[in-house]
Design an enzyme around this catalytic site. Structure first.
Site, PDB file in Angstrom:
ATOM      1  N   ARG A 121      27.567  -3.919   2.136  1.00  0.00           N
ATOM      2  CA  ARG A 121      27.268  -3.489   3.523  1.00  0.00           C
ATOM      3  C   ARG A 121      26.040  -2.588   3.645  1.00  0.00           C
ATOM      4  O   ARG A 121      25.887  -1.867   4.622  1.00  0.00           O
ATOM      5  CB  ARG A 121      28.477  -2.809   4.166  1.00  0.00           C
ATOM      6  N   LYS A 143      12.543  -6.047   9.869  1.00  0.00           N
ATOM      7  CA  LYS A 143      13.083  -7.389  10.122  1.00  0.00           C
ATOM      8  C   LYS A 143      13.271  -8.085   8.787  1.00  0.00           C
ATOM      9  O   LYS A 143      12.328  -8.171   7.982  1.00  0.00           O
ATOM     10  CB  LYS A 143      12.125  -8.211  10.981  1.00  0.00           C
ATOM     11  N   GLU A 185      -2.380 -12.105  11.148  1.00  0.00           N
ATOM     12  CA  GLU A 185      -1.538 -11.026  11.695  1.00  0.00           C
ATOM     13  C   GLU A 185      -2.382  -9.773  11.988  1.00  0.00           C
ATOM     14  O   GLU A 185      -2.052  -8.995  12.876  1.00  0.00           O
ATOM     15  CB  GLU A 185      -0.389 -10.693  10.731  1.00  0.00           C
ATOM     16  N   LYS A 227       1.744  -1.290  14.244  1.00  0.00           N
ATOM     17  CA  LYS A 227       3.113  -1.783  14.100  1.00  0.00           C
ATOM     18  C   LYS A 227       4.117  -0.627  14.134  1.00  0.00           C
ATOM     19  O   LYS A 227       5.171  -0.727  14.760  1.00  0.00           O
ATOM     20  CB  LYS A 227       3.271  -2.603  12.822  1.00  0.00           C
ATOM     21  N   GLU A 237      13.776  -4.778  19.246  1.00  0.00           N
ATOM     22  CA  GLU A 237      13.121  -5.775  20.089  1.00  0.00           C
ATOM     23  C   GLU A 237      13.845  -6.035  21.404  1.00  0.00           C
ATOM     24  O   GLU A 237      14.193  -7.171  21.733  1.00  0.00           O
ATOM     25  CB  GLU A 237      12.948  -7.101  19.313  1.00  0.00           C
ATOM     26  N   ARG A 241       8.486  -4.772  21.435  1.00  0.00           N
ATOM     27  CA  ARG A 241       8.324  -5.357  20.099  1.00  0.00           C
ATOM     28  C   ARG A 241       8.103  -6.871  20.150  1.00  0.00           C
ATOM     29  O   ARG A 241       7.467  -7.441  19.266  1.00  0.00           O
ATOM     30  CB  ARG A 241       9.534  -5.014  19.213  1.00  0.00           C
ATOM     31  N   ASN A 245       5.120 -10.940  18.526  1.00  0.00           N
ATOM     32  CA  ASN A 245       5.338 -12.359  18.251  1.00  0.00           C
ATOM     33  C   ASN A 245       4.319 -13.257  18.931  1.00  0.00           C
ATOM     34  O   ASN A 245       4.587 -14.450  19.138  1.00  0.00           O
ATOM     35  CB  ASN A 245       6.752 -12.763  18.689  1.00  0.00           C
ATOM     36  N   HIS A 248       3.873 -16.803  17.749  1.00  0.00           N
ATOM     37  CA  HIS A 248       4.957 -17.102  16.805  1.00  0.00           C
ATOM     38  C   HIS A 248       5.909 -18.193  17.309  1.00  0.00           C
ATOM     39  O   HIS A 248       6.481 -18.913  16.494  1.00  0.00           O
ATOM     40  CB  HIS A 248       5.754 -15.829  16.479  1.00  0.00           C
ATOM     41  N   HIS A 252       6.178 -20.858  14.699  1.00  0.00           N
ATOM     42  CA  HIS A 252       7.427 -21.167  13.978  1.00  0.00           C
ATOM     43  C   HIS A 252       7.781 -22.650  14.140  1.00  0.00           C
ATOM     44  O   HIS A 252       8.317 -23.270  13.215  1.00  0.00           O
ATOM     45  CB  HIS A 252       8.570 -20.291  14.507  1.00  0.00           C
ATOM     46  N   HIS A 265       2.505 -19.293   6.918  1.00  0.00           N
ATOM     47  CA  HIS A 265       2.915 -18.597   8.139  1.00  0.00           C
ATOM     48  C   HIS A 265       1.690 -18.174   8.969  1.00  0.00           C
ATOM     49  O   HIS A 265       1.609 -18.455  10.165  1.00  0.00           O
ATOM     50  CB  HIS A 265       3.766 -17.383   7.753  1.00  0.00           C
TER      51      HIS A 265
HETATM   52  P1  NAD Z   1       4.571 -15.335   0.597  1.00  0.00           P
HETATM   53  O1  NAD Z   1       5.551 -14.272   0.428  1.00  0.00           O
HETATM   54  O2  NAD Z   1       5.017 -16.738   0.420  1.00  0.00           O
HETATM   55  O3  NAD Z   1       3.340 -15.045  -0.386  1.00  0.00           O
HETATM   56  C1  NAD Z   1       2.279 -15.942  -0.406  1.00  0.00           C
HETATM   57  C2  NAD Z   1       1.982 -16.457  -1.834  1.00  0.00           C
HETATM   58  O4  NAD Z   1       1.255 -15.459  -2.539  1.00  0.00           O
HETATM   59  C3  NAD Z   1       3.198 -16.740  -2.661  1.00  0.00           C
HETATM   60  O5  NAD Z   1       2.948 -17.842  -3.489  1.00  0.00           O
HETATM   61  C4  NAD Z   1       3.339 -15.471  -3.504  1.00  0.00           C
HETATM   62  O6  NAD Z   1       4.054 -15.663  -4.682  1.00  0.00           O
HETATM   63  C5  NAD Z   1       1.897 -15.151  -3.778  1.00  0.00           C
HETATM   64  N1  NAD Z   1       1.583 -13.788  -4.056  1.00  0.00           N
HETATM   65  C6  NAD Z   1       2.136 -12.674  -3.546  1.00  0.00           C
HETATM   66  N2  NAD Z   1       1.441 -11.587  -3.918  1.00  0.00           N
HETATM   67  C7  NAD Z   1       0.445 -12.025  -4.711  1.00  0.00           C
HETATM   68  C8  NAD Z   1      -0.621 -11.366  -5.377  1.00  0.00           C
HETATM   69  N3  NAD Z   1      -0.823 -10.055  -5.244  1.00  0.00           N
HETATM   70  N4  NAD Z   1      -1.469 -12.113  -6.124  1.00  0.00           N
HETATM   71  C9  NAD Z   1      -1.304 -13.473  -6.198  1.00  0.00           C
HETATM   72  N5  NAD Z   1      -0.331 -14.133  -5.558  1.00  0.00           N
HETATM   73  C10 NAD Z   1       0.524 -13.412  -4.809  1.00  0.00           C
HETATM   74  O7  NAD Z   1       3.884 -15.281   2.051  1.00  0.00           O
HETATM   75  P2  NAD Z   1       3.445 -14.077   2.985  1.00  0.00           P
HETATM   76  O8  NAD Z   1       2.323 -14.609   3.785  1.00  0.00           O
HETATM   77  O9  NAD Z   1       3.271 -12.835   2.246  1.00  0.00           O
HETATM   78  O10 NAD Z   1       4.703 -13.889   3.927  1.00  0.00           O
HETATM   79  C11 NAD Z   1       5.131 -14.906   4.807  1.00  0.00           C
HETATM   80  C12 NAD Z   1       6.578 -14.668   5.156  1.00  0.00           C
HETATM   81  O11 NAD Z   1       6.695 -13.418   5.818  1.00  0.00           O
HETATM   82  C13 NAD Z   1       7.158 -15.708   6.077  1.00  0.00           C
HETATM   83  O12 NAD Z   1       8.409 -16.097   5.594  1.00  0.00           O
HETATM   84  C14 NAD Z   1       7.296 -14.980   7.395  1.00  0.00           C
HETATM   85  O13 NAD Z   1       8.356 -15.480   8.175  1.00  0.00           O
HETATM   86  C15 NAD Z   1       7.543 -13.583   6.948  1.00  0.00           C
HETATM   87  N6  NAD Z   1       7.169 -12.552   7.938  1.00  0.00           N
HETATM   88  C16 NAD Z   1       8.075 -11.590   8.206  1.00  0.00           C
HETATM   89  C17 NAD Z   1       7.765 -10.576   9.096  1.00  0.00           C
HETATM   90  C18 NAD Z   1       8.737  -9.457   9.337  1.00  0.00           C
HETATM   91  O14 NAD Z   1       8.513  -8.661  10.242  1.00  0.00           O
HETATM   92  N7  NAD Z   1       9.791  -9.348   8.553  1.00  0.00           N
HETATM   93  C19 NAD Z   1       6.506 -10.553   9.704  1.00  0.00           C
HETATM   94  C20 NAD Z   1       5.590 -11.543   9.399  1.00  0.00           C
HETATM   95  C21 NAD Z   1       5.938 -12.559   8.499  1.00  0.00           C
HETATM   96  N1  GLY Z   2       6.584  -9.622  12.918  1.00  0.00           N
HETATM   97  C1  GLY Z   2       7.180  -9.322  14.185  1.00  0.00           C
HETATM   98  C2  GLY Z   2       7.991  -8.086  14.164  1.00  0.00           C
HETATM   99  O1  GLY Z   2       8.112  -7.401  13.179  1.00  0.00           O
HETATM  100  O2  GLY Z   2       8.560  -7.769  15.169  1.00  0.00           O
END
Ligand code: NAD
Ligand code: GLY
Length: 361
Positions: A121, A143, A185, A227, A237, A241, A245, A248, A252, A265
């Site tokens: 939890r 998130k 972003e 942010k 949100e 917030r 998006n 998005h 998405h 993404h």
């Molecule tokens: P990712 O986590 O897939 O990383 C991209 C690639 O880079 C992967 O292959 C990873 O292994 C590699 N990588 C990571 N760090 C590295 C480094 N320093 N050197 C070499 N390779 C490296 O993608 P991302 O763009 O970081 O994240 C996308 C994800 O984030 C999506 O799932 C999206 O939905 C999510 N997201 C979440 C929020 C949130 O608020 N929680 C906001 C935006 C996006």
């Molecule tokens: N990436 C959108 C949020 O964090 O609200």
């Protein structure tokens, strides 16, 4: 030089440390860890690059690491992969007080955070983001989620980290395509609420692409400051917030419609933002020059400005699962100018369809 920001959420407030080499600074991370064992959730790409570095820092405090190394990719942001984290933590008898550290990009951060929210939890959680996208966006704000075949990030929780360690030196190894995806972003903050930053980006996008550390440091800090302000005002949100998006809802749909991992993404968000700009223009809220100005910065960042031809019907179907849908009504983030976004319900299905058709090839 290191920079520090605070995400102001009362007793759940936390610092973000941004700088070159901060992962090696034991004084930043050790005070936040209560036990002599931590779990580090990472993946097969990031582990060989940065696990040793993090492990050495923790070792200075006598802390041992249980590494959980997941397969790499958006297509693995699933229940099955999440279960691997629970299997490892239960097998090693991790407790509620054990800290989980997510070391990687947004996929690892979102999955690690969700695992931390669920395990017994809720266990303490630290983000060590290693992609530009995760440093400017996903590591901040709490998130966490996994994907479902019917929609992106559909299963998850709001769960804030205790600390974010953003080491800019990790960007040295990031592939170009991923760096560009992160810029989507960054540009978003300029478009939704920070017109001065948008102008700065127009002047400095080339430096960011060249990985100039001082430009990256400024952009990461300014993005996180934007942010942090939004999250502090509207953590779960219920209002402002949602503006984070922009692009998005369309983006998405692109990610899900194309199959997770096909479009990054950030790439999907870039194309989605142009569809949102096109629709804003059709509603008379944004002039054609502004749409061109937005298109130009995304093109300069090496990002797509047209979505894939899934068919407008497919887009609308996928968009009907969006988390902003209320009473079955689609709510979209649209633009009233560069630097001003709104959440709007006014667009008709015909107008949305026309914008999608105009902006997909
Ligand atoms: P990712 O986590 O897939 O990383 C991209 C690639 O880079 C992967 O292959 C990873 O292994 C590699 N990588 C990571 N760090 C590295 C480094 N320093 N050197 C070499 N390779 C490296 O993608 P991302 O763009 O970081 O994240 C996308 C994800 O984030 C999506 O799932 C999206 O939905 C999510 N997201 C979440 C929020 C949130 O608020 N929680 C906001 C935006 C996006
Ligand atoms: N990436 C959108 C949020 O964090 O609200």
């Amino acid at each position: 030089m290191n920079k520090m920001l605070n995400v102001a959420l009362g007793e759940r407030s936390y610092p973000i440390h941004i700088g070159v080499g901060v992962m090696a600074q034991d004084d930043l991370i050790l005070p936040h860890i209560r036990q002599k064992k931590v779990v580090v959730v990472t993946n097969t790409t990031v582990a060989p690059l940065y696990l040793d570095r993090l492990q050495s820092t923790l070792k200075k405090g006598g802390i041992s690491v249980l590494p959980v190394i997941l397969p790499d990719g958006e297509q693995f942001k699933t229940w099955e992969t999440l279960n691997l984290v629970f299997d490892a933590m239960l097998g090693a008898r991790c407790e509620r007080g054990t800290t989980l550290i997510a070391l990687g990009g947004g996929v690892i951060g979102d999955m690690g955070g969700f695992a931390a929210a669920c395990y017994q939890r809720g266990m303490p959680f630290i983000q060590v983001p290693t992609t530009l996208l995760s440093q400017v966006d996903s590591s901040v704000g709490g998130k966490t989620a996994i994907n479902h075949p019917l929609g992106k990030n559909m299963i998850g929780a709001f769960y804030q980290p205790k600390l974010v360690i953003t080491d800019l030196s990790t960007l040295d190894t990031l592939p170009d395509r991923e760096l560009k995806a992160g810029l989507a972003e960054v540009i978003k903050y300029g478009l939704i609420r920070d017109p001065e930053f948008f102008l700065w980006l127009e002047d400095n996008i080339d430096k960011l692409l060249e990985r100039d550390k001082s430009a990256l440091s400024y952009a990461v800090h300014r993005s996180c400051a934007n942010k942090a302000e939004v999250v502090a005002a509207d953590e779960k949100e219920s209002g402002e917030r949602a503006l984070l998006n922009l692009g998005h809802t369309f983006g998405h749909a692109i990610e899900t419609g194309m199959g997770y991992g096909e479009w990054l993404h950030g790439e999907a968000i870039a194309a989605g933002t142009l569809i949102a700009a096109e629709l804003s223009c059709r509603l008379g809220w944004l002039d054609a020059e502004a749409v061109t100005q937005i298109e130009k910065i995304f093109l300069r960042a090496g990002l797509p400005v047209y979505g894939p031809q899934l068919g407008a019907g497919k887009y609308l179907d996928l968009m009907s699962h969006d988390k902003k849908v209320q009473d079955g009504r689609l709510r979209l983030v649209l633009l009233r100018g560069v630097g001003e976004a709104v959440v709007a319900e006014q667009a008709t299905v015909e107008q949305i369809t026309a914008a999608i058709e105009a902006r997909c090839t």
